[in-house]
Design an enzyme around this catalytic site. Sequence first.
Site, mmCIF file in Angstrom:
data_model
loop_
_atom_site.group_PDB
_atom_site.id
_atom_site.type_symbol
_atom_site.label_atom_id
_atom_site.label_comp_id
_atom_site.label_asym_id
_atom_site.label_seq_id
_atom_site.Cartn_x
_atom_site.Cartn_y
_atom_site.Cartn_z
ATOM 1 N N TYR A 80 34.647 69.396 -57.124
ATOM 2 C CA TYR A 80 35.654 70.371 -57.414
ATOM 3 C C TYR A 80 36.831 70.120 -56.338
ATOM 4 O O TYR A 80 37.977 70.705 -56.403
ATOM 5 C CB TYR A 80 35.322 71.846 -57.065
ATOM 6 C CG TYR A 80 34.520 72.147 -58.275
ATOM 7 C CD1 TYR A 80 34.868 72.660 -59.423
ATOM 8 C CD2 TYR A 80 33.176 71.716 -58.352
ATOM 9 C CE1 TYR A 80 33.990 73.160 -60.435
ATOM 10 C CE2 TYR A 80 32.342 71.900 -59.545
ATOM 11 C CZ TYR A 80 32.738 72.495 -60.662
ATOM 12 O OH TYR A 80 32.029 72.769 -61.711
ATOM 13 N N GLN A 116 32.778 84.736 -38.215
ATOM 14 C CA GLN A 116 32.216 84.961 -39.610
ATOM 15 C C GLN A 116 30.561 84.952 -39.529
ATOM 16 O O GLN A 116 30.130 85.184 -40.541
ATOM 17 C CB GLN A 116 32.840 84.219 -40.647
ATOM 18 C CG GLN A 116 34.167 84.234 -41.086
ATOM 19 C CD GLN A 116 34.888 83.199 -41.811
ATOM 20 O OE1 GLN A 116 34.104 82.413 -42.607
ATOM 21 N NE2 GLN A 116 36.071 82.768 -41.862
ATOM 22 N N GLU A 162 39.822 80.193 -55.405
ATOM 23 C CA GLU A 162 39.389 79.638 -56.874
ATOM 24 C C GLU A 162 38.217 80.129 -57.358
ATOM 25 O O GLU A 162 37.436 80.748 -56.755
ATOM 26 C CB GLU A 162 38.893 78.136 -56.609
ATOM 27 C CG GLU A 162 40.184 77.264 -56.137
ATOM 28 C CD GLU A 162 39.528 75.713 -56.005
ATOM 29 O OE1 GLU A 162 40.530 74.612 -55.603
ATOM 30 O OE2 GLU A 162 38.571 75.435 -56.364
ATOM 31 N N TYR A 216 46.756 75.567 -43.467
ATOM 32 C CA TYR A 216 47.490 76.705 -42.523
ATOM 33 C C TYR A 216 48.824 76.548 -41.733
ATOM 34 O O TYR A 216 49.692 77.189 -41.463
ATOM 35 C CB TYR A 216 46.368 77.392 -41.631
ATOM 36 C CG TYR A 216 45.520 78.411 -42.385
ATOM 37 C CD1 TYR A 216 45.702 79.366 -43.020
ATOM 38 C CD2 TYR A 216 44.076 77.804 -42.545
ATOM 39 C CE1 TYR A 216 44.786 79.937 -44.092
ATOM 40 C CE2 TYR A 216 43.003 78.486 -43.374
ATOM 41 C CZ TYR A 216 43.564 79.814 -44.041
ATOM 42 O OH TYR A 216 42.636 80.427 -44.791
ATOM 43 N N HIS A 267 32.855 79.894 -42.515
ATOM 44 C CA HIS A 267 32.658 79.177 -43.598
ATOM 45 C C HIS A 267 30.919 78.922 -43.700
ATOM 46 O O HIS A 267 30.723 77.648 -44.255
ATOM 47 C CB HIS A 267 33.411 77.825 -43.880
ATOM 48 C CG HIS A 267 34.752 78.063 -43.887
ATOM 49 N ND1 HIS A 267 35.842 77.325 -44.321
ATOM 50 C CD2 HIS A 267 35.760 79.320 -43.888
ATOM 51 C CE1 HIS A 267 37.096 77.765 -44.366
ATOM 52 N NE2 HIS A 267 36.937 78.866 -43.945
#
Length: 373
Positions: free
Chosen positions: A257, A87, A247, A268, A155
């Site tokens: 949160y 990513q 979310e 996973y 991430h």
Amino acid sequence: MRFSISTTYALASATAALAAPGQVSPRQDAPFQITPIANFAEPWSLAILPDERILVTEKGGRLRLVDPSTSSTNDITGVPAVQYGGQGGLGEVVLHPLFAENSLVYISYAEPNGSPQTGAALARARLVLDSNGGGALEGLEVLWRQSVTYSAQGHFSHRILFSGNSTMWVTSGDRQQFDPAQDLSNNLGKILRLNDDGSVPEGNPFAAEGGVAAQVWAMGIRNPLGIDFDDQGRLWEIEMGPMGGDEFNLIQEGGNYGWPIVSQGDHYDGEPIPDHDTRPEFIPPKAYWVPVISPASMIIYKGDLFPDWTGNAIITGLTSLGLVRVEISGDTAREAERIPMGRRMRCIRQGPDGVLWVLEDGSGGRLLKLTPP
């Protein structure tokens, strides 16, 4: 038993009409006209210049300038080296609110450091355009970095948003490490509030902790990939959950949160994670998805070109292969519509005239202009 505000539906239907919570009703009329503009290699973000040309980042490390009137594209040079893989790569591009006066552009990227470990960085530079349809970033300076680096390639998050003329909001993912999201000794798994020069403004909720904790506005966040303000000045955030549990959150100053302690999804490997309702000290999402939509970006629509969408969140979905519209009413939110696009959708932005611009994900991803049919 897991409950989701959304249900899966056949991508063969063109869109979904406004429906009761938990329901999606197909309809056949498309909500917009799609005009393809140009193709890119793994595009990630876009920013609209005052002259209506558009900057597009490519994850491999190129910054492109496209003229929608001619579909011509050219390079912007001066982009720093990026750590490309997974990513990671070149990410966000955002204009300073006073860009017309200072020509400042902000970019985020996975920063190479000579080792397998890397982290996200945020830099700004002056954009100098030339007469050949291209230009350069000049005077680039790094303003912010993730405080811990890892060899993991996911991430990073690193979305950027401005409010007012000088306040900058940055999303910082948990880098697939889980626990940093609950640890104020680092700036991972957090929503950050900074000045436009990367310094820490007065009034951040964890300033007394010192260090990077002073940057933090909210914590317990997994992989936040979209943030925007509504017309009441409230900050909303969309993030990828684990296996289930994407979310949509209303971000509160100093709020926690719950990630990775609670989630509406599971790990996973199938190991369960306690739901939010088991730990009331953590702020639950206003909406969530099981199965996931894999959100990649988000805006709160503020234009009048699509009047039925004003005040709604429009989310780009990767595995959901389209756009997801979420209706916000007070402090509640519900999925109202899914709009299949046939490809993974990476980024969405609103133009000053209310036009929507979206980027498809991956090789050959197109820049699309969305206007009323």
